[in-house]
Design an enzyme around this catalytic site. Structure first.
Site, PDB file in Angstrom:
ATOM      1  CD  GLU A  85      -5.507 -35.590  18.367  1.00 18.41           C
ATOM      2  OE1 GLU A  85      -5.030 -35.849  19.498  1.00 18.41           O
ATOM      3  OE2 GLU A  85      -5.070 -36.065  17.299  1.00 18.41           O
ATOM      4  CG  HIS A 118       3.773  -9.102  -3.691  1.00 17.31           C
ATOM      5  ND1 HIS A 118       3.444 -10.343  -4.185  1.00 17.31           N
ATOM      6  CD2 HIS A 118       2.678  -8.686  -2.992  1.00 17.31           C
ATOM      7  CE1 HIS A 118       2.229 -10.663  -3.799  1.00 17.31           C
ATOM      8  NE2 HIS A 118       1.729  -9.682  -3.076  1.00 17.31           N
ATOM      9  CB  ALA A 125      -0.912  -0.020   1.218  1.00 23.71           C
ATOM     10  CG  ASP A 160       2.572 -13.988  -2.217  1.00 23.06           C
ATOM     11  OD1 ASP A 160       2.077 -13.082  -1.536  1.00 23.06           O
ATOM     12  OD2 ASP A 160       3.491 -14.716  -1.820  1.00 23.06           O
TER      13      ASP A 160
HETATM   14  N1  LIG Z   1       6.474  -9.869   4.860  1.00 26.39           N
HETATM   15  C1  LIG Z   1       7.115 -10.777   4.167  1.00 26.39           C
HETATM   16  O1  LIG Z   1       7.839 -11.603   4.697  1.00 26.39           O
HETATM   17  C2  LIG Z   1       7.026 -10.770   2.670  1.00 26.39           C
HETATM   18  C3  LIG Z   1       6.805  -9.569   1.990  1.00 26.39           C
HETATM   19  N2  LIG Z   1       6.900  -9.565   0.640  1.00 26.39           N
HETATM   20  C4  LIG Z   1       6.763  -8.310  -0.093  1.00 26.39           C
HETATM   21  O2  LIG Z   1       7.855  -7.466   0.264  1.00 26.39           O
HETATM   22  C5  LIG Z   1       7.452  -6.102   0.274  1.00 26.39           C
HETATM   23  C6  LIG Z   1       7.695  -5.515   1.665  1.00 26.39           C
HETATM   24  O3  LIG Z   1       6.875  -6.241   2.552  1.00 26.39           O
HETATM   25  P1  LIG Z   1       7.037  -6.098   4.147  1.00 26.39           P
HETATM   26  O4  LIG Z   1       8.489  -6.066   4.499  1.00 26.39           O
HETATM   27  O5  LIG Z   1       6.162  -7.100   4.778  1.00 26.39           O
HETATM   28  O6  LIG Z   1       6.450  -4.613   4.344  1.00 26.39           O
HETATM   29  P2  LIG Z   1       5.986  -3.916   5.712  1.00 26.39           P
HETATM   30  O7  LIG Z   1       4.507  -3.909   5.772  1.00 26.39           O
HETATM   31  O8  LIG Z   1       6.741  -4.521   6.833  1.00 26.39           O
HETATM   32  O9  LIG Z   1       6.479  -2.404   5.443  1.00 26.39           O
HETATM   33  C7  LIG Z   1       7.838  -2.200   5.061  1.00 26.39           C
HETATM   34  C8  LIG Z   1       8.243  -0.827   5.460  1.00 26.39           C
HETATM   35  O10 LIG Z   1       7.379   0.147   4.861  1.00 26.39           O
HETATM   36  C9  LIG Z   1       7.269   1.239   5.790  1.00 26.39           C
HETATM   37  N3  LIG Z   1       6.071   2.027   5.473  1.00 26.39           N
HETATM   38  C10 LIG Z   1       4.778   1.666   5.677  1.00 26.39           C
HETATM   39  N4  LIG Z   1       3.959   2.645   5.273  1.00 26.39           N
HETATM   40  C11 LIG Z   1       4.755   3.640   4.802  1.00 26.39           C
HETATM   41  C12 LIG Z   1       4.519   4.915   4.218  1.00 26.39           C
HETATM   42  N5  LIG Z   1       3.266   5.340   4.059  1.00 26.39           N
HETATM   43  N6  LIG Z   1       5.579   5.677   3.849  1.00 26.39           N
HETATM   44  C13 LIG Z   1       6.844   5.219   4.013  1.00 26.39           C
HETATM   45  N7  LIG Z   1       7.158   4.024   4.555  1.00 26.39           N
HETATM   46  C14 LIG Z   1       6.106   3.250   4.928  1.00 26.39           C
HETATM   47  C15 LIG Z   1       7.192   0.551   7.132  1.00 26.39           C
HETATM   48  O11 LIG Z   1       7.651   1.444   8.129  1.00 26.39           O
HETATM   49  C16 LIG Z   1       8.147  -0.600   6.959  1.00 26.39           C
HETATM   50  O12 LIG Z   1       9.432  -0.222   7.417  1.00 26.39           O
HETATM   51  C17 LIG Z   1       5.967  -6.113  -0.135  1.00 26.39           C
HETATM   52  O13 LIG Z   1       5.873  -5.947  -1.521  1.00 26.39           O
HETATM   53  C18 LIG Z   1       5.530  -7.526   0.262  1.00 26.39           C
HETATM   54  O14 LIG Z   1       4.413  -7.969  -0.462  1.00 26.39           O
HETATM   55  C19 LIG Z   1       7.236 -10.693  -0.067  1.00 26.39           C
HETATM   56  C20 LIG Z   1       7.429 -11.902   0.591  1.00 26.39           C
HETATM   57  C21 LIG Z   1       7.246 -12.021   1.974  1.00 26.39           C
HETATM   58  C1  LIG Z   2       5.487 -14.504   3.907  1.00 20.56           C
HETATM   59  C2  LIG Z   2       4.857 -14.483   2.580  1.00 20.56           C
HETATM   60  O1  LIG Z   2       5.295 -15.142   1.637  1.00 20.56           O
HETATM   61  C3  LIG Z   2       3.588 -13.797   2.389  1.00 20.56           C
HETATM   62  C4  LIG Z   2       2.605 -14.563   3.253  1.00 20.56           C
HETATM   63  O2  LIG Z   2       3.224 -13.878   1.039  1.00 20.56           O
HETATM   64  C5  LIG Z   2       3.583 -12.343   2.793  1.00 20.56           C
HETATM   65  O3  LIG Z   2       4.096 -12.032   3.874  1.00 20.56           O
HETATM   66  O4  LIG Z   2       3.046 -11.530   2.008  1.00 20.56           O
HETATM   67 MG   LIG Z   3       4.373 -15.071  -0.071  1.00 14.15          MG
HETATM   68 MG   LIG Z   4       2.388 -12.176   0.229  1.00 12.73          MG
END
Ligand SMILES: NC(=O)C1=CN([C@@H]2O[C@H](COP(=O)(O)OP(=O)(O)OC[C@H]3O[C@@H](n4cnc5c(N)ncnc54)[C@H](O)[C@@H]3O)[C@@H](O)[C@H]2O)C=CC1
Ligand SMILES: CC(=O)[C@](C)(O)C(=O)O
Ligand SMILES: [Mg+2]
Ligand SMILES: [Mg+2]
Length: 366
Positions: free
Chosen positions: A244, A124, A101, A208
């Protein structure tokens, strides 16, 4: 590029044999990899790259918890840690790891710094695939690609430190420089991927969004809750119902599935259990198939993306998510789980040696 047979279909994969770390380091030696966003994926990807000898910097909003975490992790303000716009200017590869977002709001700033020959990297396919909702349209003279770790950024980091690797998919949306393949695979290796399988931006995001709403997160909570409710309604104690429904799965059975597949897990259970499971799994498949078809249709038509953008663009999106996560945590099932987890031997307070010695002596004297 290796060609492997996946259940009858041959697919392209890249393993560390074809693309060793040394090759990845060579490809990236003149690059400045700017990781924008330090939430869940940011730390795992930035730290793994740093320890793999890549010139990586972090861009993050100042005066934020994520900024403080980057400092604790060893990134230094003005050297390897910058505000977002400075990092964008310095980076030759922009790793766009803000929340999906947030990528929308930040896009006009990012686009300004995508000068010819740079690369825009995602984890992503969301922003590019749903461009009608995100407005993310990169300039034609930059490379655009993704490496999507198939798991949490937390696991990506933990497995890297254990000398293991989380699998990732990769896709190329735009190859302006002719170097997109080498750049994207080098990054996939540098962030600690076990192996890389080929996909497209659309296939990555459709699968995903389906997976995280389905078996990986949403559906599994749903079937846990349903079974726990039926056991409790029929008089089973919370600990029996939780053991369980969840504990036996995570502690005993899922590791067997991970080791050698479902049939292996079944074969290591009683024949009573095997007969029952083989009789019932198709009933559950048939009952949930309509739900999975509805889910995929909601993903493919962009409804899930709209829902995510609408709710996660609100200023209090994290607070709202935390309220619902707390409802899960406070539920009887997960409260019972907290107590069950505390009883695991590895979570027990260390029993004093003299107590252990005493109990041993009692046993031998009996
Ligand atoms: N969470 C996960 O393990 C996975 C995430 N992804 C993808 O990686 C990318 C990053 O995901 P996440 O690390 O989970 O993101 P997140 O939701 O943890 O946010 C990442 C960073 O964005 C910053 N942020 C949020 N709103 C903001 C704004 N309005 N302005 C500036 N900074 C802002 C937050 O402070 C945070 O440091 C996404 O595209 C996600 O779909 C892909 C695989 C797994
Ligand atoms: C961890 C992962 O692969 C997810 C569930 O797609 C996500 O965090 O967006
Ligand atoms: Mg995933
Ligand atoms: Mg995901």
């Amino acid at each position: 590029m290796a060609k492997l047979n996946f259940g009858g279909t041959v697919e392209n994969v890249v393993t560390r044999d074809e693309f060793p770390l040394a090759k990845a380091q060579g490809v990236l030696k003149d690059e400045v990899v700017a990781v924008i966003g330090y939430g869940v994926q940011g730390p795992g990807q930035a730290l793994n790259q740093k320890e793999n000898g890549i010139n990586v910097i972090v861009g993050q909003r100042k005066n934020s918890k994520s900024w403080d975490k980057a400092v604790r992790d060893g990134f230094v303000e003005g050297k390897t840690l910058f505000d977002i716009e400075t990092a964008l200017a310095k980076g030759t590869i922009i790793c766009y790891l803000l929340s999906d977002a947030a990528q929308i709001a930040m896009w006009p700033t990012v686009k300004k710094h995508l000068t010819p020959g740079k690369a825009l990297y995602f984890s992503h396919g969301f922003g590019i695939t749903y461009l009608d909702q995100t407005g993310i349209v990169p300039p034609k003279d930059v490379d655009v690609f993704l490496v999507a770790p198939k798991g949490s950024g937390t696991s990506l980091r933990r497995m890297f430190l254990q000398g293991r690797g989380l699998n990732s998919s990769y896709a190329i949306f735009q190859d302006a420089t002719g170097k997109a393949f080498d750049r994207v695979v080098a990054l996939g290796i540098a962030i600690g991927s076990g192996y890389l399988f080929e996909t497209t931006f659309k296939k990555e995001v459709y699968s995903d969004l389906t997976g995280e709403r389905g078996t990986l997160m949403g559906a599994i909570q749903g079937i846990f809750a349903a079974q726990f409710e039926v056991l409790r309604k029929n008089g089973h104690s919370p600990s029996e119902a939780f053991n369980e429904t969840v504990e036996e799965l995570t502690q005993s059975l899922m590791p067997l599935v991970a080791e050698n597949g479902m049939d292996w897990m079944y074969a290591n259970c009683s024949t009573t259990a095997q007969r029952g499971a083989l009789d019932w799994w198709k009933k559950f498949r048939d009952a949930t198939l309509p739900v999975f078809n509805d889910l995929y249709e909601s993903v493919a038509t962009g409804k899930e993306a709209a829902r995510s953008i609408e709710s996660n663009s609100k200023t209090d999106y994290r607070e709202k998510l935390e309220v619902e996560l707390k409802e899960l945590a406070d539920s009887e099932m997960w409260q019972a789980g907290k107590t069950v987890r505390s009883l695991r031997p590895e979570n027990q307070p260390a029993v004093a040696d003299d107590v252990k010695e005493a109990s041993k002596m009692e046993t031998t004297s009996n």
